[in-house]
Design a protein around this motif. Sequence first.
Motif, PDB file in Angstrom:
ATOM      1  N   SER A   1       0.824  -1.208   0.000  1.00 54.47           N
ATOM      2  CA  SER A   1       0.000   0.000   0.000  1.00 54.47           C
ATOM      3  C   SER A   1       0.862   1.264   0.000  1.00 54.47           C
ATOM      4  O   SER A   1       1.520   1.585   0.989  1.00 54.47           O
ATOM      5  CB  SER A   1      -0.920   0.009   1.225  1.00 54.47           C
ATOM      6  OG  SER A   1      -1.546   1.268   1.350  1.00 54.47           O
ATOM      7  N   ALA A   2       0.834   1.980  -1.114  1.00 54.13           N
ATOM      8  CA  ALA A   2       1.562   3.253  -1.212  1.00 54.13           C
ATOM      9  C   ALA A   2       0.988   4.265  -0.218  1.00 54.13           C
ATOM     10  O   ALA A   2       1.725   5.069   0.355  1.00 54.13           O
ATOM     11  CB  ALA A   2       1.485   3.796  -2.637  1.00 54.13           C
ATOM     12  N   GLU A   3      -0.314   4.191   0.008  1.00 58.57           N
ATOM     13  CA  GLU A   3      -0.979   5.100   0.945  1.00 58.57           C
ATOM     14  C   GLU A   3      -0.475   4.883   2.374  1.00 58.57           C
ATOM     15  O   GLU A   3      -0.193   5.838   3.099  1.00 58.57           O
ATOM     16  CB  GLU A   3      -2.498   4.906   0.882  1.00 58.57           C
ATOM     17  CG  GLU A   3      -3.286   5.803   1.809  1.00 58.57           C
ATOM     18  CD  GLU A   3      -3.265   7.271   1.421  1.00 58.57           C
ATOM     19  OE1 GLU A   3      -3.515   8.107   2.298  1.00 58.57           O
ATOM     20  OE2 GLU A   3      -3.005   7.583   0.242  1.00 58.57           O
ATOM     21  N   ASP A   4      -0.354   3.615   2.791  1.00 57.28           N
ATOM     22  CA  ASP A   4       0.134   3.316   4.140  1.00 57.28           C
ATOM     23  C   ASP A   4       1.589   3.749   4.308  1.00 57.28           C
ATOM     24  O   ASP A   4       1.959   4.292   5.346  1.00 57.28           O
ATOM     25  CB  ASP A   4      -0.021   1.826   4.464  1.00 57.28           C
ATOM     26  CG  ASP A   4      -1.465   1.443   4.743  1.00 57.28           C
ATOM     27  OD1 ASP A   4      -2.362   2.317   4.665  1.00 57.28           O
ATOM     28  OD2 ASP A   4      -1.704   0.253   5.041  1.00 57.28           O
ATOM     29  N   LYS A   5       2.427   3.526   3.292  1.00 53.45           N
ATOM     30  CA  LYS A   5       3.820   3.980   3.363  1.00 53.45           C
ATOM     31  C   LYS A   5       3.874   5.499   3.493  1.00 53.45           C
ATOM     32  O   LYS A   5       4.641   6.044   4.291  1.00 53.45           O
ATOM     33  CB  LYS A   5       4.596   3.544   2.125  1.00 53.45           C
ATOM     34  CG  LYS A   5       5.007   2.100   2.143  1.00 53.45           C
ATOM     35  CD  LYS A   5       5.801   1.736   0.907  1.00 53.45           C
ATOM     36  CE  LYS A   5       6.061   0.235   0.892  1.00 53.45           C
ATOM     37  NZ  LYS A   5       6.722  -0.216  -0.321  1.00 53.45           N
ATOM     38  N   LYS A   6       3.042   6.179   2.715  1.00 62.41           N
ATOM     39  CA  LYS A   6       3.003   7.636   2.753  1.00 62.41           C
ATOM     40  C   LYS A   6       2.591   8.124   4.144  1.00 62.41           C
ATOM     41  O   LYS A   6       3.194   9.053   4.684  1.00 62.41           O
ATOM     42  CB  LYS A   6       2.023   8.156   1.695  1.00 62.41           C
ATOM     43  CG  LYS A   6       1.920   9.652   1.634  1.00 62.41           C
ATOM     44  CD  LYS A   6       0.928  10.100   0.577  1.00 62.41           C
ATOM     45  CE  LYS A   6       0.833  11.611   0.604  1.00 62.41           C
ATOM     46  NZ  LYS A   6      -0.432  12.123   0.159  1.00 62.41           N
ATOM     47  N   LYS A   7       1.568   7.495   4.740  1.00 62.50           N
ATOM     48  CA  LYS A   7       1.114   7.888   6.082  1.00 62.50           C
ATOM     49  C   LYS A   7       2.219   7.683   7.110  1.00 62.50           C
ATOM     50  O   LYS A   7       2.431   8.531   7.976  1.00 62.50           O
ATOM     51  CB  LYS A   7      -0.128   7.082   6.490  1.00 62.50           C
ATOM     52  CG  LYS A   7      -1.399   7.498   5.817  1.00 62.50           C
ATOM     53  CD  LYS A   7      -2.545   6.619   6.313  1.00 62.50           C
ATOM     54  CE  LYS A   7      -3.820   6.866   5.541  1.00 62.50           C
ATOM     55  NZ  LYS A   7      -4.899   5.937   5.936  1.00 62.50           N
ATOM     56  N   LEU A   8       2.910   6.553   7.030  1.00 64.23           N
ATOM     57  CA  LEU A   8       3.985   6.285   7.981  1.00 64.23           C
ATOM     58  C   LEU A   8       5.111   7.302   7.814  1.00 64.23           C
ATOM     59  O   LEU A   8       5.608   7.861   8.802  1.00 64.23           O
ATOM     60  CB  LEU A   8       4.519   4.861   7.811  1.00 64.23           C
ATOM     61  CG  LEU A   8       5.677   4.477   8.737  1.00 64.23           C
ATOM     62  CD1 LEU A   8       5.299   4.631  10.210  1.00 64.23           C
ATOM     63  CD2 LEU A   8       6.148   3.063   8.444  1.00 64.23           C
ATOM     64  N   ILE A   9       5.511   7.575   6.600  1.00 64.16           N
ATOM     65  CA  ILE A   9       6.582   8.543   6.349  1.00 64.16           C
ATOM     66  C   ILE A   9       6.172   9.935   6.835  1.00 64.16           C
ATOM     67  O   ILE A   9       6.964  10.640   7.468  1.00 64.16           O
ATOM     68  CB  ILE A   9       6.989   8.542   4.864  1.00 64.16           C
ATOM     69  CG1 ILE A   9       7.705   7.222   4.533  1.00 64.16           C
ATOM     70  CG2 ILE A   9       7.859   9.747   4.521  1.00 64.16           C
ATOM     71  CD1 ILE A   9       7.919   6.971   3.058  1.00 64.16           C
ATOM     72  N   GLU A  10       4.933  10.333   6.584  1.00 62.07           N
ATOM     73  CA  GLU A  10       4.455  11.634   7.081  1.00 62.07           C
ATOM     74  C   GLU A  10       4.482  11.668   8.607  1.00 62.07           C
ATOM     75  O   GLU A  10       4.849  12.682   9.207  1.00 62.07           O
ATOM     76  CB  GLU A  10       3.048  11.922   6.556  1.00 62.07           C
ATOM     77  CG  GLU A  10       3.026  12.271   5.084  1.00 62.07           C
ATOM     78  CD  GLU A  10       1.618  12.357   4.502  1.00 62.07           C
ATOM     79  OE1 GLU A  10       0.624  11.990   5.186  1.00 62.07           O
ATOM     80  OE2 GLU A  10       1.498  12.786   3.335  1.00 62.07           O
ATOM     81  N   GLY A  11       4.094  10.559   9.240  1.00 57.96           N
ATOM     82  CA  GLY A  11       4.151  10.485  10.699  1.00 57.96           C
ATOM     83  C   GLY A  11       5.570  10.605  11.213  1.00 57.96           C
ATOM     84  O   GLY A  11       5.833  11.298  12.206  1.00 57.96           O
ATOM     85  N   LEU A  12       6.516   9.948  10.540  1.00 57.30           N
ATOM     86  CA  LEU A  12       7.925  10.025  10.944  1.00 57.30           C
ATOM     87  C   LEU A  12       8.471  11.442  10.755  1.00 57.30           C
ATOM     88  O   LEU A  12       9.275  11.919  11.567  1.00 57.30           O
ATOM     89  CB  LEU A  12       8.758   9.010  10.172  1.00 57.30           C
ATOM     90  CG  LEU A  12       8.480   7.542  10.502  1.00 57.30           C
ATOM     91  CD1 LEU A  12       9.184   6.630   9.517  1.00 57.30           C
ATOM     92  CD2 LEU A  12       8.862   7.215  11.935  1.00 57.30           C
ATOM     93  N   GLN A  13       8.032  12.108   9.708  1.00 58.96           N
ATOM     94  CA  GLN A  13       8.485  13.489   9.491  1.00 58.96           C
ATOM     95  C   GLN A  13       7.981  14.401  10.611  1.00 58.96           C
ATOM     96  O   GLN A  13       8.719  15.267  11.084  1.00 58.96           O
ATOM     97  CB  GLN A  13       8.038  13.990   8.115  1.00 58.96           C
ATOM     98  CG  GLN A  13       8.824  13.326   6.999  1.00 58.96           C
ATOM     99  CD  GLN A  13       8.275  13.616   5.613  1.00 58.96           C
ATOM    100  OE1 GLN A  13       7.069  13.754   5.430  1.00 58.96           O
ATOM    101  NE2 GLN A  13       9.170  13.688   4.648  1.00 58.96           N
ATOM    102  N   LYS A  14       6.748  14.196  11.062  1.00 59.72           N
ATOM    103  CA  LYS A  14       6.244  14.960  12.216  1.00 59.72           C
ATOM    104  C   LYS A  14       7.055  14.606  13.464  1.00 59.72           C
ATOM    105  O   LYS A  14       7.398  15.478  14.260  1.00 59.72           O
ATOM    106  CB  LYS A  14       4.769  14.647  12.469  1.00 59.72           C
ATOM    107  CG  LYS A  14       3.812  15.234  11.481  1.00 59.72           C
ATOM    108  CD  LYS A  14       2.389  14.862  11.873  1.00 59.72           C
ATOM    109  CE  LYS A  14       1.416  15.110  10.759  1.00 59.72           C
ATOM    110  NZ  LYS A  14       0.065  14.613  11.082  1.00 59.72           N
ATOM    111  N   LEU A  15       7.332  13.327  13.620  1.00 58.69           N
ATOM    112  CA  LEU A  15       8.078  12.846  14.774  1.00 58.69           C
ATOM    113  C   LEU A  15       9.485  13.452  14.824  1.00 58.69           C
ATOM    114  O   LEU A  15      10.045  13.651  15.900  1.00 58.69           O
ATOM    115  CB  LEU A  15       8.143  11.315  14.733  1.00 58.69           C
ATOM    116  CG  LEU A  15       8.815  10.573  15.866  1.00 58.69           C
ATOM    117  CD1 LEU A  15       8.235  10.957  17.217  1.00 58.69           C
ATOM    118  CD2 LEU A  15       8.686   9.076  15.640  1.00 58.69           C
TER     119      LEU A  15
END
Length: 136
Positions: A50-64
């Motif tokens: 899922s490209a969407e799930d990878k994108k969500k995780l990466i966005e979360g890590l960027q916030k982190l």
Amino acid sequence: MSKLSRRNFVSKSSLVAAAALATPAMALAAQDDKDIFIHHVYFWLKNPESAEDKKKLIEGLQKLSTVKTIQKFYIGKPADTNRDVIDRSYSISWMLMFKNKADQDSYQVDPIHLNFVKECSSLWQKVIVYDSVSAV
């Protein structure tokens, strides 16, 4: 003020650029390496395709990455390398550098980190963490 020749201008500009690039590396090298704490997290997504799930995780890590005690971070994916000793089964990796263990301990209870876990933990099926400190 004297007029710079093109050659002198290019020469001085090159020195300024080299100094600007070297400064972060020199600052890291100047730090007492024996206290550096590396925290490397590997995530296996529930839906690895899922490209969407990878994108969500990466966005979360960027916030982190906005946690104040993080010195440096790197978000990665498996490299296209194949040898018997390489594990490419994870989806995303997150490598962090802290000045010391106390800063990493602070990160663990930081509200930004706790919120990341709350918002993103539904995306992964497995997480493995490798923490390391200087051996010398």
